[in-house]
Design an enzyme around this catalytic site. Structure first.
Site, mmCIF file in Angstrom:
data_model
loop_
_atom_site.group_PDB
_atom_site.id
_atom_site.type_symbol
_atom_site.label_atom_id
_atom_site.label_comp_id
_atom_site.label_asym_id
_atom_site.label_seq_id
_atom_site.Cartn_x
_atom_site.Cartn_y
_atom_site.Cartn_z
ATOM 1 N N ARG A 1 11.903 -1.281 11.430
ATOM 2 C CA ARG A 1 10.620 -0.839 11.989
ATOM 3 C C ARG A 1 10.264 -1.707 13.200
ATOM 4 O O ARG A 1 10.369 -2.937 13.127
ATOM 5 C CB ARG A 1 9.536 -0.946 10.906
ATOM 6 N N ARG B 1 -0.331 -8.411 13.391
ATOM 7 C CA ARG B 1 -0.906 -7.373 12.507
ATOM 8 C C ARG B 1 -1.766 -8.025 11.428
ATOM 9 O O ARG B 1 -2.844 -7.516 11.077
ATOM 10 C CB ARG B 1 0.220 -6.559 11.860
ATOM 11 N N ARG C 1 12.210 -6.037 5.197
ATOM 12 C CA ARG C 1 12.201 -4.609 5.568
ATOM 13 C C ARG C 1 12.763 -4.407 6.971
ATOM 14 O O ARG C 1 13.415 -3.404 7.250
ATOM 15 C CB ARG C 1 10.765 -4.057 5.484
ATOM 16 N N ARG D 1 -9.735 1.446 8.912
ATOM 17 C CA ARG D 1 -9.445 0.035 9.225
ATOM 18 C C ARG D 1 -10.479 -0.593 10.131
ATOM 19 O O ARG D 1 -10.354 -1.773 10.478
ATOM 20 C CB ARG D 1 -8.128 -0.081 9.980
ATOM 21 N N LYS E 1 0.834 -1.214 0.000
ATOM 22 C CA LYS E 1 0.000 0.000 0.000
ATOM 23 C C LYS E 1 0.870 1.266 0.000
ATOM 24 O O LYS E 1 0.655 2.166 -0.802
ATOM 25 C CB LYS E 1 -0.936 0.020 1.223
HETATM 26 P P1 AP5 Z 1 4.682 -1.427 1.858
HETATM 27 O O1 AP5 Z 1 4.472 -0.661 0.614
HETATM 28 O O2 AP5 Z 1 5.181 -0.696 3.063
HETATM 29 O O3 AP5 Z 1 3.367 -2.234 2.223
HETATM 30 P P2 AP5 Z 1 2.167 -1.808 3.133
HETATM 31 O O4 AP5 Z 1 0.984 -2.562 2.658
HETATM 32 O O5 AP5 Z 1 2.065 -0.311 3.227
HETATM 33 O O6 AP5 Z 1 2.708 -2.423 4.499
HETATM 34 P P3 AP5 Z 1 2.820 -1.814 5.939
HETATM 35 O O7 AP5 Z 1 3.571 -2.823 6.747
HETATM 36 O O8 AP5 Z 1 3.400 -0.420 5.938
HETATM 37 O O9 AP5 Z 1 1.312 -1.740 6.295
HETATM 38 P P4 AP5 Z 1 0.583 -1.721 7.633
HETATM 39 O O10 AP5 Z 1 -0.817 -1.607 7.219
HETATM 40 O O11 AP5 Z 1 0.917 -2.824 8.560
HETATM 41 O O12 AP5 Z 1 1.260 -0.456 8.328
HETATM 42 P P5 AP5 Z 1 0.856 1.090 8.460
HETATM 43 O O13 AP5 Z 1 2.066 1.863 8.283
HETATM 44 O O14 AP5 Z 1 -0.332 1.419 7.669
HETATM 45 O O15 AP5 Z 1 5.655 -2.636 1.498
HETATM 46 C C1 AP5 Z 1 6.126 -3.520 2.469
HETATM 47 C C2 AP5 Z 1 7.533 -3.991 2.058
HETATM 48 O O16 AP5 Z 1 7.412 -4.718 0.835
HETATM 49 C C3 AP5 Z 1 8.486 -2.830 1.770
HETATM 50 O O17 AP5 Z 1 9.764 -3.187 2.181
HETATM 51 C C4 AP5 Z 1 8.412 -2.675 0.258
HETATM 52 O O18 AP5 Z 1 9.617 -2.171 -0.289
HETATM 53 C C5 AP5 Z 1 8.166 -4.108 -0.199
HETATM 54 N N1 AP5 Z 1 7.372 -4.215 -1.428
HETATM 55 C C6 AP5 Z 1 6.332 -3.446 -1.806
HETATM 56 N N2 AP5 Z 1 5.838 -3.854 -2.987
HETATM 57 C C7 AP5 Z 1 6.577 -4.926 -3.355
HETATM 58 C C8 AP5 Z 1 6.550 -5.799 -4.485
HETATM 59 N N3 AP5 Z 1 5.646 -5.650 -5.496
HETATM 60 N N4 AP5 Z 1 7.447 -6.803 -4.529
HETATM 61 C C9 AP5 Z 1 8.376 -6.967 -3.535
HETATM 62 N N5 AP5 Z 1 8.449 -6.177 -2.439
HETATM 63 C C10 AP5 Z 1 7.557 -5.166 -2.359
HETATM 64 O O19 AP5 Z 1 0.394 1.109 9.993
HETATM 65 C C11 AP5 Z 1 1.339 0.889 11.022
HETATM 66 C C12 AP5 Z 1 0.650 0.939 12.362
HETATM 67 O O20 AP5 Z 1 0.087 2.247 12.579
HETATM 68 C C13 AP5 Z 1 -0.536 -0.010 12.568
HETATM 69 O O21 AP5 Z 1 -0.133 -1.311 12.930
HETATM 70 C C14 AP5 Z 1 -1.290 0.695 13.693
HETATM 71 O O22 AP5 Z 1 -0.621 0.544 14.933
HETATM 72 C C15 AP5 Z 1 -1.156 2.153 13.272
HETATM 73 N N6 AP5 Z 1 -2.238 2.558 12.361
HETATM 74 C C16 AP5 Z 1 -2.098 2.982 11.082
HETATM 75 N N7 AP5 Z 1 -3.298 3.266 10.552
HETATM 76 C C17 AP5 Z 1 -4.210 2.998 11.504
HETATM 77 C C18 AP5 Z 1 -5.627 3.070 11.533
HETATM 78 N N8 AP5 Z 1 -6.337 3.480 10.465
HETATM 79 N N9 AP5 Z 1 -6.254 2.719 12.688
HETATM 80 C C19 AP5 Z 1 -5.557 2.317 13.773
HETATM 81 N N10 AP5 Z 1 -4.218 2.207 13.802
HETATM 82 C C20 AP5 Z 1 -3.540 2.560 12.670
#
Ligand code: AP5
Length: 199
Positions: free
Chosen positions: A137, A148, A131, A92, A17
């Site tokens: 992280r 998660r 990552r 979410r 994402k």
């Molecule tokens: P990446 O692009 O970062 O994937 P992502 O889906 O964004 O994964 P995240 O781990 O960031 O998502 P998340 O939902 O757990 O975390 P968020 O930051 O939203 O890619 C992941 C890895 O894969 C990278 O290394 C990338 O380079 C690689 N990659 C990407 N595409 C690829 C491909 N095609 N092939 C190979 N490799 C690839 O949230 C973090 C925390 O914040 C949550 O756990 C929670 O505590 C809090 N939070 C955030 N939003 C909310 C909410 N709405 N409500 C409550 N808590 C929240």
């Protein structure tokens, strides 16, 4: 491009994402609004919000809805989102969907498309463990990653049904090269009438 474009990217942790949000924001000339990035930046800068959410994020739990909704309402109140935005990682929970609906209807707007990025568990765990080595992280340890993913399945995946009932969802395979995934999303958006502005 349509006059304004309001997109949501949804999918499990590690689906890509954040990666796609950055590319699509540039492609469609709209700001990416990532709650995860906003929280991480606050943690890094040790703000009051950051201190409040640090341990919650490290444990892979969701930040309370009231806190997250307020952050998003504040961000969507900024002028750069008036002509559209791309939400990454919000909403979410059902309460967040409800609050987003309220915020957008108060502006007389609504989401245009929800892009579901799919990727299987083995792939996302492997991506996030990689990552962990590169970025360190706090929530990228294997046990927290699995938590998660479980939380996503329990609380966030059911929202897809809700948006499907509104006929907003396009599902895109998140496996393969980043550029290929982007091309699939761009094609899916074009099929919904959303085109990138001419360069
Ligand atoms: P990446 O692009 O970062 O994937 P992502 O889906 O964004 O994964 P995240 O781990 O960031 O998502 P998340 O939902 O757990 O975390 P968020 O930051 O939203 O890619 C992941 C890895 O894969 C990278 O290394 C990338 O380079 C690689 N990659 C990407 N595409 C690829 C491909 N095609 N092939 C190979 N490799 C690839 O949230 C973090 C925390 O914040 C949550 O756990 C929670 O505590 C809090 N939070 C955030 N939003 C909310 C909410 N709405 N409500 C409550 N808590 C929240």
């Amino acid at each position: 491009m349509t006059k304004s474009t309001r997109l949501l990217l949804i999918g499990p942790p590690g689906a890509g994402k954040g990666t796609q949000a950055g590319i699509l924001a540039a492609t469609y000339a709209i700001p990416a609004v990532s709650t995860g990035d906003i929280f991480r930046s606050n943690v890094k800068n040790e703000t009051e919000l950051g201190l409040r959410v640090k341990a919650i994020m490290a444990a892979g739990e969701y930040v309370p809805d009231s806190v997250t909704n307020a952050v998003v309402e504040n961000r969507l109140g900024e002028s750069d989102t008036a002509a559209g935005f791309l939400l990454d990682g919000y909403p979410r929970t059902p309460d967040q969907v409800h609050e987003l609906d309220r915020m957008l209807s108060a502006q007389g707007t609504a989401l245009d498309v929800v892009v579901l990025i799919t990727a299987d568990t083995d792939e996302v765990v492997s991506r996030l463990l990689k990552r962990a080595v590169v970025e360190g992280r706090a929530d990228d340890t294997e046990s927290v990653i699995r938590h998660r993913l479980a939380l996503y399945e329990e609380q966030t995946a059911p929202l897809i049904d809700l948006y499907e009932k509104r006929n907003l969802v396009v599902a895109v395979n998140g496996l393969g090269a980043v550029d290929d995934v982007t091309s699939r999303i761009v094609a899916a958006l074009a099929a919904k009438g959303i085109l990138a502005p001419a360069a």
